[in-house]
Motif scaffolding. Structure first.
Motif, PDB file in Angstrom:
ATOM      1  N   GLY A   1      10.144 -13.570  50.862  1.00 40.12           N
ATOM      2  CA  GLY A   1      10.739 -14.900  50.878  1.00 40.12           C
ATOM      3  C   GLY A   1      12.132 -14.955  50.289  1.00 40.12           C
ATOM      4  O   GLY A   1      12.647 -16.047  49.992  1.00 40.12           O
TER       5      GLY A   1
ATOM      6  N   ASP B   1      14.902 -17.266  52.159  1.00 44.26           N
ATOM      7  CA  ASP B   1      14.630 -18.694  51.984  1.00 44.26           C
ATOM      8  C   ASP B   1      14.997 -19.146  50.571  1.00 44.26           C
ATOM      9  O   ASP B   1      15.612 -20.203  50.386  1.00 44.26           O
ATOM     10  N   ARG B   2      14.612 -18.345  49.577  1.00 45.72           N
ATOM     11  CA  ARG B   2      14.933 -18.708  48.197  1.00 45.72           C
ATOM     12  C   ARG B   2      16.431 -18.694  47.958  1.00 45.72           C
ATOM     13  O   ARG B   2      16.965 -19.526  47.206  1.00 45.72           O
ATOM     14  N   GLN B   3      17.132 -17.740  48.573  1.00 45.50           N
ATOM     15  CA  GLN B   3      18.581 -17.676  48.394  1.00 45.50           C
ATOM     16  C   GLN B   3      19.266 -18.941  48.910  1.00 45.50           C
ATOM     17  O   GLN B   3      20.140 -19.501  48.244  1.00 45.50           O
ATOM     18  N   VAL B   4      18.874 -19.379  50.097  1.00 41.88           N
ATOM     19  CA  VAL B   4      19.478 -20.598  50.642  1.00 41.88           C
ATOM     20  C   VAL B   4      19.170 -21.788  49.732  1.00 41.88           C
ATOM     21  O   VAL B   4      20.064 -22.593  49.414  1.00 41.88           O
ATOM     22  N   ARG B   5      17.928 -21.885  49.287  1.00 42.50           N
ATOM     23  CA  ARG B   5      17.568 -22.989  48.392  1.00 42.50           C
ATOM     24  C   ARG B   5      18.334 -22.908  47.077  1.00 42.50           C
ATOM     25  O   ARG B   5      18.802 -23.921  46.544  1.00 42.50           O
TER      26      ARG B   5
ATOM     27  N   ARG C   1      22.301 -26.597  55.217  1.00 42.66           N
ATOM     28  CA  ARG C   1      21.128 -27.051  55.968  1.00 42.66           C
ATOM     29  C   ARG C   1      20.899 -26.182  57.207  1.00 42.66           C
ATOM     30  O   ARG C   1      19.758 -25.811  57.518  1.00 42.66           O
TER      31      ARG C   1
ATOM     32  N   GLY D   1      19.469 -22.808  56.379  1.00 44.97           N
ATOM     33  CA  GLY D   1      18.053 -22.920  56.070  1.00 44.97           C
ATOM     34  C   GLY D   1      17.183 -23.047  57.303  1.00 44.97           C
ATOM     35  O   GLY D   1      16.018 -22.606  57.305  1.00 44.97           O
ATOM     36  N   GLU D   2      17.727 -23.622  58.376  1.00 46.22           N
ATOM     37  CA  GLU D   2      16.966 -23.782  59.619  1.00 46.22           C
ATOM     38  C   GLU D   2      16.948 -22.518  60.468  1.00 46.22           C
ATOM     39  O   GLU D   2      16.126 -22.405  61.382  1.00 46.22           O
TER      40      GLU D   2
ATOM     41  N   VAL E   1      16.970 -19.118  59.191  1.00 44.62           N
ATOM     42  CA  VAL E   1      16.753 -17.912  58.382  1.00 44.62           C
ATOM     43  C   VAL E   1      16.089 -16.824  59.222  1.00 44.62           C
ATOM     44  O   VAL E   1      15.028 -17.041  59.811  1.00 44.62           O
TER      45      VAL E   1
END
Length: 345
Positions: free
Chosen positions: A165, A168-172, A194, A197-198, A200
């Motif tokens: 993951g 995903d964590r990096q983008v968040r 955004r 994140g869509e 990844v």
């Protein structure tokens, strides 16, 4: 007040305590003076050169003032450099570290100073002999390949990060840090986050990730056989998708060409340096990694850099930066976001 007293008064750490530790470890003689100066660069963590009569060291500590959450972690830098000692990835010897140093922003460490050249500006890249430009560039990308193909579990870094993951964590994470670092409205940068994140990609590799792999974080020795003598600035290192490093190489090598920036030069603008595509081909061949989705990683690199620079801009606005060259950092954020959109597949 003599020069040493003035240094001790103004340095953002307790020079007396640092000196005592160097003496305790027999690194510094009690009769020697200990000089200190802020080095050029270092718009994130603060980097100082310590000088004895016949030795030099580097001291690293966090910046003053506003900090991004989880950034500026000195213990991470120490852990990864100790793990990579005596590996094909060259790192300086850690002399000592203090993870509970209220006098130095919470933590700091001291390492050997490695002699060589730091290629930071376009003038630096232009001064490299034309015959040495390609071999030096290939030594740089080969160093990244060597880092990404180390067995991090065997090096004792099995718990250094969480590869599952990771993207995903990096983008968040960087989206959250943008919210914490903004000094103004940045709708294009928020939209880029955004979209990243869509889209990844599915990550298929995990490796030690440096997080800021550019030439001015290297000590280069440019001679008949150019080499990278040391890789520095491991504050963003972790275990994750290695192509995030390659995306950043794109940004530094050619991606921000034409954007007026005080941070670093752009090698691809100088004759004799290989293209980024050549670096990618060599990296893919030496690592065996699939680079077909590199566009997303390049876009993420633009996003991450824009967020970092917005955080630095906020510190500048608040009067919390040390040194010169911060006044134009904020102007880079918008064009970096625009290029991030252009890089998306």
């Amino acid at each position: 007040m003599n020069q040493v007293d003035e240094i001790a008064r103004s340095a953002p750490f307790n020079l007396s305590l640092v000196r005592a530790k160097l003496e305790e470890l027999f690194e510094l003689d009690s009769a020697d003076e200990l000089g200190v100066r802020l080095l050029a660069g270092g718009r994130s963590n603060l980097t100082f050169e310590l000088t004895g009569s016949d030795r030099k060291w580097i001291l690293r500590r966090p910046p003053i003032g506003h900090r991004l959450e989880t950034a500026h972690d000195m213990s991470r830098e120490v852990a990864v450099q100790r793990a990579l000692a005596n590996s094909p990835v060259p790192v300086p010897r850690i002399v000592f570290a203090d993870d509970d140093a209220g006098h130095a922003g919470g933590s700091y460490y001291v390492m050997d100073k490695i002699e060589g050249e730091v290629l930071r500006t376009d003038a630096d890249f232009a001064q490299v002999d034309s015959a040495q430009r390609r071999p030096l560039s290939f030594a740089y990308i080969d160093c990244l390949s060597a880092l990404h193909t180390r067995d991090y579990t065997a090096l004792g870094l099995g718990t250094f990060g969480r590869p599952t993951g990771f993207l995903d964590r990096q983008v968040r994470r960087w989206t959250k840090q943008l919210t914490a670092s903004k000094s103004r409205e940045l709708p294009i940068l928020e939209q880029l986050g955004r979209q990243l994140g869509e889209q990844v990609p599915a990550s298929s590799q995990s490796a030690i990730v440096h997080g800021d792999f550019r030439f001015d974080n290297m000590i280069a020795q440019v001679a008949d056989q150019p080499r990278i003598a040391a890789v520095l600035d491991w504050e963003m290192s972790t275990i994750g998708d290695p192509l995030t490093d390659l995306g950043l190489v794109h940004l530094f090598w050619s991606g921000w060409e034409g954007i007026d920036n005080p941070i670093a030069g752009t090698p691809s603008t100088h004759a004799g340096y290989p293209s980024f595509d050549e670096l990618v081909e060599r990296y893919s061949r030496t690592t065996g990694f699939d680079v077909s989705e590199l566009g997303w990683y390049s876009s993420f690199a633009f996003y991450k850099m824009a967020v970092i620079l917005e955080g630095i801009h906020l510190r500048f606005v608040n009067g919390e930066t040390v040194g010169d060259g911060f006044e134009d950092i904020g102007t880079m954020v918008q064009p970096l976001a625009e290029r991030g959109f252009a890089a998306l597949p």
